[in-house]
Motif scaffolding. Structure first.
Motif, mmCIF file in Angstrom:
data_model
loop_
_atom_site.group_PDB
_atom_site.id
_atom_site.type_symbol
_atom_site.label_atom_id
_atom_site.label_comp_id
_atom_site.label_asym_id
_atom_site.label_seq_id
_atom_site.Cartn_x
_atom_site.Cartn_y
_atom_site.Cartn_z
ATOM 1 N N ALA A 150 -33.166 34.786 55.586
ATOM 2 C CA ALA A 150 -34.039 34.095 54.618
ATOM 3 C C ALA A 150 -35.404 34.769 54.534
ATOM 4 O O ALA A 150 -35.948 34.971 53.445
ATOM 5 N N ARG A 151 -35.992 35.134 55.686
ATOM 6 C CA ARG A 151 -37.306 35.781 55.682
ATOM 7 C C ARG A 151 -37.252 37.146 55.013
ATOM 8 O O ARG A 151 -38.096 37.470 54.173
ATOM 9 N N VAL A 152 -36.249 37.958 55.364
ATOM 10 C CA VAL A 152 -36.135 39.295 54.783
ATOM 11 C C VAL A 152 -35.947 39.195 53.264
ATOM 12 O O VAL A 152 -36.555 39.948 52.506
ATOM 13 N N ALA A 153 -35.122 38.248 52.837
ATOM 14 C CA ALA A 153 -34.897 38.072 51.398
ATOM 15 C C ALA A 153 -36.192 37.667 50.700
ATOM 16 O O ALA A 153 -36.533 38.192 49.634
ATOM 17 N N ARG A 154 -36.932 36.744 51.296
ATOM 18 C CA ARG A 154 -38.178 36.260 50.683
ATOM 19 C C ARG A 154 -39.213 37.374 50.557
ATOM 20 O O ARG A 154 -39.842 37.536 49.511
ATOM 21 N N VAL A 155 -39.369 38.172 51.607
ATOM 22 C CA VAL A 155 -40.408 39.197 51.613
ATOM 23 C C VAL A 155 -40.032 40.398 50.743
ATOM 24 O O VAL A 155 -40.875 40.966 50.055
ATOM 25 N N THR A 156 -38.762 40.776 50.754
ATOM 26 C CA THR A 156 -38.338 41.967 50.006
ATOM 27 C C THR A 156 -38.061 41.686 48.539
ATOM 28 O O THR A 156 -38.023 42.608 47.724
ATOM 29 N N GLY A 157 -37.838 40.412 48.202
ATOM 30 C CA GLY A 157 -37.499 40.087 46.822
ATOM 31 C C GLY A 157 -36.013 40.190 46.534
ATOM 32 O O GLY A 157 -35.571 39.938 45.408
ATOM 33 N N LEU A 158 -35.232 40.555 47.533
ATOM 34 C CA LEU A 158 -33.781 40.581 47.377
ATOM 35 C C LEU A 158 -33.234 39.165 47.487
ATOM 36 O O LEU A 158 -33.863 38.294 48.090
ATOM 37 N N SER A 159 -32.055 38.945 46.939
ATOM 38 C CA SER A 159 -31.433 37.630 47.100
ATOM 39 C C SER A 159 -30.824 37.544 48.502
ATOM 40 O O SER A 159 -30.544 38.566 49.140
ATOM 41 N N GLN A 160 -30.612 36.332 48.969
ATOM 42 C CA GLN A 160 -30.011 36.164 50.292
ATOM 43 C C GLN A 160 -28.598 36.740 50.330
ATOM 44 O O GLN A 160 -28.173 37.287 51.358
ATOM 45 N N VAL A 186 -29.241 47.130 64.020
ATOM 46 C CA VAL A 186 -30.528 46.869 63.379
ATOM 47 C C VAL A 186 -31.109 48.127 62.738
ATOM 48 O O VAL A 186 -31.711 48.070 61.662
ATOM 49 N N THR A 187 -30.931 49.274 63.396
ATOM 50 C CA THR A 187 -31.487 50.514 62.857
ATOM 51 C C THR A 187 -30.865 50.834 61.501
ATOM 52 O O THR A 187 -31.567 51.135 60.531
ATOM 53 N N GLU A 188 -29.542 50.775 61.423
ATOM 54 C CA GLU A 188 -28.849 51.035 60.161
ATOM 55 C C GLU A 188 -29.194 49.965 59.118
ATOM 56 O O GLU A 188 -29.366 50.271 57.937
ATOM 57 N N LEU A 189 -29.290 48.717 59.573
ATOM 58 C CA LEU A 189 -29.574 47.617 58.653
ATOM 59 C C LEU A 189 -30.964 47.754 58.034
ATOM 60 O O LEU A 189 -31.130 47.599 56.820
ATOM 61 N N ASN A 190 -31.962 48.071 58.847
ATOM 62 C CA ASN A 190 -33.320 48.205 58.307
ATOM 63 C C ASN A 190 -33.444 49.385 57.357
ATOM 64 O O ASN A 190 -34.192 49.336 56.384
ATOM 65 N N LEU A 191 -32.694 50.453 57.618
ATOM 66 C CA LEU A 191 -32.692 51.582 56.693
ATOM 67 C C LEU A 191 -32.087 51.161 55.355
ATOM 68 O O LEU A 191 -32.584 51.542 54.285
ATOM 69 N N ALA A 192 -31.017 50.346 55.422
ATOM 70 C CA ALA A 192 -30.396 49.849 54.190
ATOM 71 C C ALA A 192 -31.340 48.912 53.431
ATOM 72 O O ALA A 192 -31.421 48.954 52.204
ATOM 73 N N VAL A 193 -32.066 48.074 54.169
ATOM 74 C CA VAL A 193 -33.041 47.179 53.535
ATOM 75 C C VAL A 193 -34.133 47.978 52.843
ATOM 76 O O VAL A 193 -34.514 47.705 51.708
ATOM 77 N N GLN A 194 -34.603 49.004 53.527
ATOM 78 C CA GLN A 194 -35.640 49.873 52.940
ATOM 79 C C GLN A 194 -35.151 50.518 51.663
ATOM 80 O O GLN A 194 -35.872 50.586 50.661
ATOM 81 N N GLY A 195 -33.904 50.998 51.671
ATOM 82 C CA GLY A 195 -33.343 51.633 50.490
ATOM 83 C C GLY A 195 -33.137 50.650 49.346
ATOM 84 O O GLY A 195 -33.319 50.993 48.178
ATOM 85 N N ALA A 196 -32.763 49.417 49.677
ATOM 86 C CA ALA A 196 -32.503 48.410 48.643
ATOM 87 C C ALA A 196 -33.787 47.926 47.995
ATOM 88 O O ALA A 196 -33.770 47.433 46.866
ATOM 89 N N ARG A 197 -34.912 48.063 48.671
ATOM 90 C CA ARG A 197 -36.187 47.596 48.121
ATOM 91 C C ARG A 197 -36.697 48.522 47.023
ATOM 92 O O ARG A 197 -37.488 48.137 46.194
ATOM 93 N N HIS A 198 -36.284 49.804 47.016
ATOM 94 C CA HIS A 198 -36.847 50.788 46.087
ATOM 95 C C HIS A 198 -35.960 50.945 44.862
ATOM 96 O O HIS A 198 -34.809 50.697 44.876
#
Length: 198
Positions: A150-160, A186-198
């Motif tokens: 929920a926090r990651v979705a809220r901050v990044t603007g991605l849907s849950q 977590v390392t792979e997940l955060n890289l994916a989150v970073q990529g999805a934000r751009h």
């Protein structure tokens, strides 16, 4: 005897100094083994090395109110000379489960995580508050990942749902279907989150 000793020295120098290292190097580069032999390096979309799938480094947000990444398990180590997440100082605490300092630390972590995620402290899973033996465990439980969605979705603007899909892609099941527990890298997940934000 001198000639015999010299021949043995030359033979073992060739065997142990040339042939053995070449065999080990060759085996380490058999398809399927090469990534592990080279440190399981993770690359970003540009081909730049950004970390290893074997080492989890907890992200340190510049703004606690806008923390866009998933957090790894805590480290029992203090910050090293290279700052937070310094892998040169990894290790466990060696404190027993009855040690009051350890219990106090766990309770502090539980309260901080509950506040960060906006949940009741009772919902914080055990791996979120206990350090692994190395202090560099790259994996968290699916429960801890779900707590952070929920926090990651809220901050990044991605849907849950989008964030949960990223979690699913970074997840691994039990080895051979019955050994160990399901994990999320977590390392792979955060890289994916970073990529999805751009």
């Amino acid at each position: 005897q001198t000639a015999t000793g010299l021949r043995v020295l030359i033979a073992f120098t060739i065997l142990c100094g040339i042939i053995y290292p070449l065999v080990v190097y060759g085996v380490g580069h058999i398809p399927g083994l090469a990534a592990g032999a080279e440190g399981s390096i993770i690359y970003d979309a540009n081909g730049t090395p950004v970390g290893s799938s074997l080492i989890g480094i907890d992200p340190v947000p510049t703004d606690a109110a806008a923390d866009p990444y998933f957090h790894a398990r805590p480290s029992a180590s203090s910050d090293g000379p290279l700052g937070p997440g310094d892998t040169t100082t990894s290790g466990g605490s060696n404190k027993s489960g009855f040690n009051q300092d350890l219990l106090d630390t766990i309770n502090q972590r539980r309260a901080l995580i509950a506040q960060r995620e906006g949940v009741d402290p009772a919902l914080v899973p055990p791996d979120a508050v206990t350090a692994s033996a190395s202090g560099l465990d790259p994996d968290i439980s699916p429960a801890y990942a779900e707590l952070q969605v929920a926090r990651v979705a809220r901050v990044t603007g991605l849907s849950q749902d989008e964030v949960r899909n990223l979690v699913s892609e970074a997840s691994s099941g039990r080895i051979l279907g019955f050994l160990g527990e399901p994990t999320v890298n977590v390392t792979e997940l955060n890289l994916a989150v970073q990529g999805a934000r751009h």
